[in-house]
Design an enzyme around this catalytic site. Sequence first.
Site, PDB file in Angstrom:
ATOM      1  N   ASP A  56      -8.376  -1.977   5.332  1.00  0.00           N
ATOM      2  CA  ASP A  56      -8.439  -0.751   6.132  1.00  0.00           C
ATOM      3  C   ASP A  56      -8.279   0.520   5.308  1.00  0.00           C
ATOM      4  O   ASP A  56      -8.746   1.594   5.703  1.00  0.00           O
ATOM      5  CB  ASP A  56      -7.333  -0.774   7.195  1.00  0.00           C
ATOM      6  CG  ASP A  56      -5.948  -0.900   6.575  1.00  0.00           C
ATOM      7  OD1 ASP A  56      -5.794  -1.710   5.629  1.00  0.00           O
ATOM      8  OD2 ASP A  56      -5.024  -0.183   7.005  1.00  0.00           O
ATOM      9  N   THR A 101      -0.388   1.056   6.792  1.00  0.00           N
ATOM     10  CA  THR A 101      -0.169  -0.062   5.870  1.00  0.00           C
ATOM     11  C   THR A 101       0.063  -1.322   6.677  1.00  0.00           C
ATOM     12  O   THR A 101       0.764  -1.295   7.687  1.00  0.00           O
ATOM     13  CB  THR A 101       1.023   0.171   4.932  1.00  0.00           C
ATOM     14  OG1 THR A 101       1.237  -1.031   4.171  1.00  0.00           O
ATOM     15  CG2 THR A 101       2.305   0.511   5.680  1.00  0.00           C
ATOM     16  N   GLY A 102      -0.535  -2.420   6.241  1.00  0.00           N
ATOM     17  CA  GLY A 102      -0.340  -3.671   6.964  1.00  0.00           C
ATOM     18  C   GLY A 102      -1.541  -4.578   6.823  1.00  0.00           C
ATOM     19  O   GLY A 102      -2.333  -4.431   5.891  1.00  0.00           O
ATOM     20  N   VAL A 141     -12.507  -5.938   1.369  1.00  0.00           N
ATOM     21  CA  VAL A 141     -12.034  -4.566   1.504  1.00  0.00           C
ATOM     22  C   VAL A 141     -11.242  -4.460   2.807  1.00  0.00           C
ATOM     23  O   VAL A 141     -11.691  -4.961   3.838  1.00  0.00           O
ATOM     24  CB  VAL A 141     -13.215  -3.568   1.525  1.00  0.00           C
ATOM     25  CG1 VAL A 141     -12.715  -2.148   1.732  1.00  0.00           C
ATOM     26  CG2 VAL A 141     -14.004  -3.660   0.212  1.00  0.00           C
ATOM     27  N   THR A 190       0.828  -1.208   0.000  1.00  0.00           N
ATOM     28  CA  THR A 190       0.000   0.000   0.000  1.00  0.00           C
ATOM     29  C   THR A 190       0.864   1.260   0.000  1.00  0.00           C
ATOM     30  O   THR A 190       1.985   1.229   0.484  1.00  0.00           O
ATOM     31  CB  THR A 190      -0.855  -0.058   1.280  1.00  0.00           C
ATOM     32  OG1 THR A 190      -1.751  -1.143   1.141  1.00  0.00           O
ATOM     33  CG2 THR A 190      -1.603   1.215   1.536  1.00  0.00           C
TER      34      THR A 190
HETATM   35  N1  ASP Z   1      -3.604  -2.489   4.430  1.00  0.00           N
HETATM   36  C1  ASP Z   1      -3.787  -3.014   3.109  1.00  0.00           C
HETATM   37  C2  ASP Z   1      -4.996  -3.898   3.079  1.00  0.00           C
HETATM   38  O1  ASP Z   1      -5.196  -4.646   4.008  1.00  0.00           O
HETATM   39  C3  ASP Z   1      -2.625  -3.798   2.611  1.00  0.00           C
HETATM   40  C4  ASP Z   1      -1.294  -3.097   2.705  1.00  0.00           C
HETATM   41  O2  ASP Z   1      -1.101  -2.218   3.535  1.00  0.00           O
HETATM   42  O3  ASP Z   1      -0.395  -3.473   1.918  1.00  0.00           O
HETATM   43  O4  ASP Z   1      -5.702  -3.872   2.098  1.00  0.00           O
END
Ligand code: ASP
Length: 330
Positions: free
Chosen positions: A228, A248-249, A226, A197
Site C-alpha cells: 500500500d 502501516t500494516g 508492491v 514502514t
Molecule cells: N504496509 C507495508 C506493506 O505492506 C508494510 C508495513 O507497513 O510495514 O508493504
Amino acid sequence: MNANAVIAIHGGAGTILRASMSTRAEAEYHAALHAVLSAGQRVLAEGGSALDAVSEAVRLLEDCPLFNAGHGAVYTSAGTHELDAAIMDGRTLEAGAVCSVKRVRNPVLAARKVLECSEHVLFAGEGADAFAAAQGLETVEPDYFHTDARYGQWLLARGQQRAMLDHDGASLSANAARNEDDPAPHEPLDPNRKFGTVGAVALDLQGHVAAATSTGGITNKQVGRVGDTPLIGAGCYADDATCAVSSTGSGEMFIRMVAAYDVAAQMAYRNVSLQDAADDVVMNRLPRIDGRGGLIAVDARGNVALPFNTEGMYRGFARLGEAPETAIYR
Ligand code: ASP
C-alpha cells in the site's frame, strides 16, 4: 498563521511485545523517534512547508536502521531489497511515488522528485531508480540497505516459508535470541507479524497538510510484490480540505480498503471528526478483512489521530514549542 502546526510520525505497527523488548531497545526507539520529531518541528518552526517537514522526517527515518525503510529495510524472498515510497501535498493534491526501487538511497526523496519534476505520479523499478539518478539523487550499492537484524528476521521467515510484517519479524527473532540466552540489541517486533514502514504527516504554519510514507515492504515478500505504501489513497494521502494520512500494516488489506483516502472521505462525506474517521477505518473496517496495522493523521485544525489495531505502533507527535511525545505500546 496557523498556530496549531504539528508533525506526527510512525515507525511501523505490529506484534511489538513489551515482554520481548529490552529496556535498551525501547530507549533506542524512543530516542530515534524523538530526534526525528525534533527535526520536523524545526522545519515547521522556521516556516518550512508541511511537505518539507514530512520529507525530512521520512528521510531521517529511512537512514535509521531501526526502521524498515531505506537502510534497515526488510528482505524479499530472493534476499534482495525492493523499496517503496510516496509523498502528497495537501495544498495542491500533487503526489509522487516510487515502487520496487533498489538503488536510490532515500526513496522518499525520489518520490518528492516525481511530485516536483515529473508530470507522472508513480515510477516503478529500474525506471524509478534511473529517474532518481537523473534528478541527481544519491544512489547506493544494494548492500547499503543490509542490517544483520533484518537479515536474521528474513532467515527465520524463510525457514517458516511465510511473509511477515517487519515488527512481527523482529519479535520472532527476539524470541529466538532469547531462547539462546542471547538477547539481541534490537528485539522489537515479531518477524512473522511485523510492519516497520515509516511515515510522517504534518500541518504547517500556513495551514497546509502533507503526508509521506516509505517502506521495504514485508519480510520475505515475493519479488515484485508492491504493498500500500506507494499507492496514493492506500498508504498515503493528503488534502487540506480534510487531512493527511500515512498508513502501516498488512498492505494488501490497506489497498483493498483504500485506507488512507477513506479517512479523508469519511470526514468529507459523513462530516465526522478526524479521530472518528481514523478509528472507524482502523478499528472497524480493516479488521473486517483481517487488516492489521495503524495510521497517523492530522487535519488542518491541528488535530492528531494515531490509531492502531496491533499490539504496538512506534509513533509520536510534536507541536511547536512543546516537547515531542513518543509511544510504542497501547
Ligand atoms: N504496509 C507495508 C506493506 O505492506 C508494510 C508495513 O507497513 O510495514 O508493504
